[in-house]
Design a protein around this motif. Structure first.
Motif, PDB file in Angstrom:
ATOM      1  N   GLY A 132       4.294  -2.552  10.307  1.00  0.00           N
ATOM      2  CA  GLY A 132       2.838  -2.875  10.016  1.00  0.00           C
ATOM      3  C   GLY A 132       2.692  -2.908   8.437  1.00  0.00           C
ATOM      4  O   GLY A 132       2.071  -3.640   7.773  1.00  0.00           O
ATOM      5  N   ARG A 133       3.446  -1.787   7.810  1.00  0.00           N
ATOM      6  CA  ARG A 133       3.025  -1.786   6.446  1.00  0.00           C
ATOM      7  C   ARG A 133       3.705  -2.903   5.594  1.00  0.00           C
ATOM      8  O   ARG A 133       3.297  -3.433   4.787  1.00  0.00           O
ATOM      9  CB  ARG A 133       3.643  -0.410   5.987  1.00  0.00           C
ATOM     10  CG  ARG A 133       3.032   0.223   4.440  1.00  0.00           C
ATOM     11  CD  ARG A 133       3.893   1.272   4.126  1.00  0.00           C
ATOM     12  NE  ARG A 133       3.565   1.803   2.879  1.00  0.00           N
ATOM     13  CZ  ARG A 133       4.005   1.366   1.480  1.00  0.00           C
ATOM     14  NH1 ARG A 133       4.815   0.465   1.661  1.00  0.00           N
ATOM     15  NH2 ARG A 133       3.380   1.762   0.451  1.00  0.00           N
ATOM     16  N   THR A 134       5.041  -3.101   6.078  1.00  0.00           N
ATOM     17  CA  THR A 134       5.619  -4.373   5.406  1.00  0.00           C
ATOM     18  C   THR A 134       4.926  -5.817   5.631  1.00  0.00           C
ATOM     19  O   THR A 134       4.557  -6.525   4.653  1.00  0.00           O
ATOM     20  CB  THR A 134       7.061  -4.526   6.108  1.00  0.00           C
ATOM     21  OG1 THR A 134       7.624  -3.488   5.753  1.00  0.00           O
ATOM     22  CG2 THR A 134       7.599  -5.661   5.404  1.00  0.00           C
ATOM     23  N   ALA A 135       4.149  -5.711   6.690  1.00  0.00           N
ATOM     24  CA  ALA A 135       3.596  -7.106   6.969  1.00  0.00           C
ATOM     25  C   ALA A 135       2.269  -7.072   6.077  1.00  0.00           C
ATOM     26  O   ALA A 135       1.764  -8.119   5.881  1.00  0.00           O
ATOM     27  CB  ALA A 135       3.138  -7.002   8.705  1.00  0.00           C
ATOM     28  N   ALA A 136       1.667  -5.968   5.888  1.00  0.00           N
ATOM     29  CA  ALA A 136       0.317  -5.840   5.179  1.00  0.00           C
ATOM     30  C   ALA A 136       0.514  -6.185   3.862  1.00  0.00           C
ATOM     31  O   ALA A 136      -0.503  -6.247   3.093  1.00  0.00           O
ATOM     32  CB  ALA A 136      -0.200  -4.554   5.351  1.00  0.00           C
ATOM     33  N   ALA A 137       1.792  -6.365   3.425  1.00  0.00           N
ATOM     34  CA  ALA A 137       1.895  -6.604   1.809  1.00  0.00           C
ATOM     35  C   ALA A 137       1.337  -8.074   1.591  1.00  0.00           C
ATOM     36  O   ALA A 137       0.872  -8.301   0.457  1.00  0.00           O
ATOM     37  CB  ALA A 137       3.254  -6.951   1.571  1.00  0.00           C
ATOM     38  N   GLU A 138       1.040  -8.974   2.566  1.00  0.00           N
ATOM     39  CA  GLU A 138       0.301 -10.060   2.240  1.00  0.00           C
ATOM     40  C   GLU A 138      -1.056  -9.910   2.539  1.00  0.00           C
ATOM     41  O   GLU A 138      -1.814 -10.962   2.456  1.00  0.00           O
ATOM     42  CB  GLU A 138       0.996 -11.016   3.395  1.00  0.00           C
ATOM     43  CG  GLU A 138       2.295 -11.323   3.373  1.00  0.00           C
ATOM     44  CD  GLU A 138       3.271 -11.903   1.863  1.00  0.00           C
ATOM     45  OE1 GLU A 138       2.325 -12.481   1.397  1.00  0.00           O
ATOM     46  OE2 GLU A 138       3.913 -11.408   1.649  1.00  0.00           O
ATOM     47  N   ALA A 139      -1.603  -8.955   2.904  1.00  0.00           N
ATOM     48  CA  ALA A 139      -3.127  -8.640   3.130  1.00  0.00           C
ATOM     49  C   ALA A 139      -3.658  -8.247   1.638  1.00  0.00           C
ATOM     50  O   ALA A 139      -2.963  -7.747   0.646  1.00  0.00           O
ATOM     51  CB  ALA A 139      -3.137  -7.621   4.294  1.00  0.00           C
ATOM     52  N   ASP A 140      -4.868  -7.978   1.940  1.00  0.00           N
ATOM     53  CA  ASP A 140      -5.718  -7.247   0.669  1.00  0.00           C
ATOM     54  C   ASP A 140      -5.352  -5.875   0.666  1.00  0.00           C
ATOM     55  O   ASP A 140      -4.734  -5.063   1.278  1.00  0.00           O
ATOM     56  CB  ASP A 140      -7.265  -7.600   0.810  1.00  0.00           C
ATOM     57  CG  ASP A 140      -7.696  -7.051   2.060  1.00  0.00           C
ATOM     58  OD1 ASP A 140      -7.399  -6.132   2.880  1.00  0.00           O
ATOM     59  OD2 ASP A 140      -9.124  -7.458   2.356  1.00  0.00           O
ATOM     60  N   ASP A 141      -5.972  -5.312  -0.416  1.00  0.00           N
ATOM     61  CA  ASP A 141      -5.630  -3.834  -0.727  1.00  0.00           C
ATOM     62  C   ASP A 141      -6.180  -2.900   0.378  1.00  0.00           C
ATOM     63  O   ASP A 141      -5.353  -1.906   0.739  1.00  0.00           O
ATOM     64  CB  ASP A 141      -6.390  -3.487  -2.205  1.00  0.00           C
ATOM     65  CG  ASP A 141      -5.548  -4.190  -3.119  1.00  0.00           C
ATOM     66  OD1 ASP A 141      -4.365  -4.668  -3.320  1.00  0.00           O
ATOM     67  OD2 ASP A 141      -6.292  -4.053  -4.568  1.00  0.00           O
ATOM     68  N   ALA A 142      -7.472  -3.134   0.915  1.00  0.00           N
ATOM     69  CA  ALA A 142      -7.829  -2.228   1.883  1.00  0.00           C
ATOM     70  C   ALA A 142      -6.915  -2.162   3.018  1.00  0.00           C
ATOM     71  O   ALA A 142      -6.755  -1.202   3.803  1.00  0.00           O
ATOM     72  CB  ALA A 142      -9.348  -2.765   2.104  1.00  0.00           C
ATOM     73  N   ALA A 143      -6.764  -3.395   3.508  1.00  0.00           N
ATOM     74  CA  ALA A 143      -5.535  -3.746   4.682  1.00  0.00           C
ATOM     75  C   ALA A 143      -4.219  -2.893   4.328  1.00  0.00           C
ATOM     76  O   ALA A 143      -3.755  -2.310   5.509  1.00  0.00           O
ATOM     77  CB  ALA A 143      -5.545  -5.217   5.133  1.00  0.00           C
ATOM     78  N   PHE A 144      -3.859  -3.067   3.333  1.00  0.00           N
ATOM     79  CA  PHE A 144      -2.573  -2.626   3.073  1.00  0.00           C
ATOM     80  C   PHE A 144      -2.667  -0.977   2.994  1.00  0.00           C
ATOM     81  O   PHE A 144      -1.902  -0.285   3.639  1.00  0.00           O
ATOM     82  CB  PHE A 144      -2.009  -3.101   1.380  1.00  0.00           C
ATOM     83  CG  PHE A 144      -0.676  -2.446   1.217  1.00  0.00           C
ATOM     84  CD1 PHE A 144       0.336  -2.673   1.744  1.00  0.00           C
ATOM     85  CD2 PHE A 144      -0.881  -1.461   0.163  1.00  0.00           C
ATOM     86  CE1 PHE A 144       1.733  -2.416   1.222  1.00  0.00           C
ATOM     87  CE2 PHE A 144       0.516  -0.892  -0.228  1.00  0.00           C
ATOM     88  CZ  PHE A 144       1.579  -1.314   0.258  1.00  0.00           C
ATOM     89  N   VAL A 145      -3.537  -0.511   2.462  1.00  0.00           N
ATOM     90  CA  VAL A 145      -3.923   0.862   2.561  1.00  0.00           C
ATOM     91  C   VAL A 145      -4.064   1.484   3.862  1.00  0.00           C
ATOM     92  O   VAL A 145      -3.373   2.535   4.379  1.00  0.00           O
ATOM     93  CB  VAL A 145      -5.128   1.348   1.566  1.00  0.00           C
ATOM     94  CG1 VAL A 145      -5.499   2.771   1.899  1.00  0.00           C
ATOM     95  CG2 VAL A 145      -4.859   1.191   0.179  1.00  0.00           C
ATOM     96  N   ASP A 146      -4.863   0.535   4.796  1.00  0.00           N
ATOM     97  CA  ASP A 146      -4.851   1.270   6.080  1.00  0.00           C
ATOM     98  C   ASP A 146      -3.381   1.315   6.828  1.00  0.00           C
ATOM     99  O   ASP A 146      -3.241   2.218   7.473  1.00  0.00           O
ATOM    100  CB  ASP A 146      -5.817   0.219   6.907  1.00  0.00           C
ATOM    101  CG  ASP A 146      -7.262   0.578   6.507  1.00  0.00           C
ATOM    102  OD1 ASP A 146      -7.650   1.306   6.010  1.00  0.00           O
ATOM    103  OD2 ASP A 146      -7.861  -0.732   6.705  1.00  0.00           O
ATOM    104  N   ALA A 147      -2.670   0.304   6.542  1.00  0.00           N
ATOM    105  CA  ALA A 147      -1.225   0.331   7.096  1.00  0.00           C
ATOM    106  C   ALA A 147      -0.403   1.300   6.560  1.00  0.00           C
ATOM    107  O   ALA A 147       0.326   1.923   7.203  1.00  0.00           O
ATOM    108  CB  ALA A 147      -0.600  -1.034   6.639  1.00  0.00           C
ATOM    109  N   ASP A 148      -0.482   1.704   5.153  1.00  0.00           N
ATOM    110  CA  ASP A 148       0.143   2.785   4.597  1.00  0.00           C
ATOM    111  C   ASP A 148      -0.329   4.164   5.133  1.00  0.00           C
ATOM    112  O   ASP A 148       0.520   4.875   5.451  1.00  0.00           O
ATOM    113  CB  ASP A 148      -0.054   2.724   3.033  1.00  0.00           C
ATOM    114  CG  ASP A 148       0.578   3.929   2.281  1.00  0.00           C
ATOM    115  OD1 ASP A 148       1.808   3.835   2.241  1.00  0.00           O
ATOM    116  OD2 ASP A 148      -0.049   4.974   2.381  1.00  0.00           O
ATOM    117  N   ILE A 149      -1.412   4.276   5.488  1.00  0.00           N
ATOM    118  CA  ILE A 149      -2.135   5.596   5.954  1.00  0.00           C
ATOM    119  C   ILE A 149      -1.700   5.708   7.411  1.00  0.00           C
ATOM    120  O   ILE A 149      -1.367   6.734   7.849  1.00  0.00           O
ATOM    121  CB  ILE A 149      -3.664   5.462   5.915  1.00  0.00           C
ATOM    122  CG1 ILE A 149      -4.161   6.024   4.470  1.00  0.00           C
ATOM    123  CG2 ILE A 149      -4.146   6.813   6.724  1.00  0.00           C
ATOM    124  CD1 ILE A 149      -5.522   5.847   4.376  1.00  0.00           C
ATOM    125  N   ALA A 150      -1.609   4.550   8.150  1.00  0.00           N
ATOM    126  CA  ALA A 150      -0.978   4.477   9.452  1.00  0.00           C
ATOM    127  C   ALA A 150       0.236   5.146   9.595  1.00  0.00           C
ATOM    128  O   ALA A 150       0.797   5.897  10.749  1.00  0.00           O
ATOM    129  CB  ALA A 150      -1.242   3.166   9.930  1.00  0.00           C
TER     130      ALA A 150
END
Length: 232
Positions: A132-150
């Motif tokens: 999920g974190r890898t996939a969020a690389a294409e998303a905005d900063d907030a979504a990427f941070v959410d995936a990182d925290i997950a």
């Protein structure tokens, strides 16, 4: 010493909140200094125009905020004129560097425990979170941070310590806010959208291998690098 002004009758509901606010106003205005014993429930109920149960709940709420303290057989006394900040509020007011220092204490130990205690279900959850974190690389900063925290939350969960998990959950809102600001302010993803991918992959691999020292070391290095950026 002159008597404090009358409290005044309250409007319709929510009566407990209004009663607590009226009592709090008397305290913060200095009408009931620290050490003062509050009038009895019956007196307060009459002045406020409410039932004794409403007064009791209002007093309980103010005691929870650290303003009042009941003393068995003696009454209720004022012990502070300002409410103590709760944990979430204190975290919101904390400096980002302070939050990260505490994050290191919590998460590094969690990574160490996760490597020793992880189950197959935990490993599956870590793999999902990493993807999920890898996939969020294409998303905005907030979504990427959410995936990182997950992903980090999955590591904490794998430690199987409910107190640690609860502490981290309370910590997450302040952490998320600081991370979103940090990623945006420093442009960490301008050239590497999946910022920190190698370290996070290494973290999951260390937990999978059951290498507690390596898992803790990888996470410590990641957090230390972020703190270094913050202090610049």
């Amino acid at each position: 010493m002159s008597s404090p002004p009358p409290l005044g009758a309250l409007r319709a509901s929510p009566l407990v909140e209004q009663a607590a606010e009226r009592l709090r106003a008397q305290i913060t205005a200095g009408n009931w200094p620290v050490g003062t014993k509050l009038p009895g429930e019956t007196t307060l109920a009459k002045e406020l125009g409410v039932g004794r149960s409403t007064v009791r709940e209002a007093v309980r709420a103010l005691a929870g905020q650290g303003l009042l303290r009941p003393r068995q057989g003696a009454g209720v006394f004022v012990v502070a004129t300002e409410a103590a900040e709760d944990w979430p509020t204190r975290l919101r007011r904390a400096a980002v560097t302070d939050v990260y220092e505490v994050r290191a204490m919590v998460e590094v130990q969690a990574a160490r425990l996760a490597a020793a205690r992880r189950t197959d279900a935990d490993l599956a959850a870590l793999d999902t979170a990493l993807a999920g974190r890898t996939a969020a690389a294409e998303a905005d900063d907030a979504a990427f941070v959410d995936a990182d925290i997950a992903l980090h939350s999955a590591v904490v969960a794998a430690a199987h310590n409910p107190v640690l998990t609860d502490l981290y959950e309370r910590f997450v809102p302040a952490l998320r806010e600081g991370l979103v600001e940090l990623v945006s302010l420093l442009g960490l993803r301008d050239h590497t959208p999946d910022h920190g991918a190698e370290r996070h992959t290494a973290l999951v691999a260390a937990v999978r291998a059951g290498d507690a020292d390596l898992a803790a070391g990888v996470l410590q290095a990641e957090i230390s690098a972020t703190v270094a950026l913050l202090r610049k």
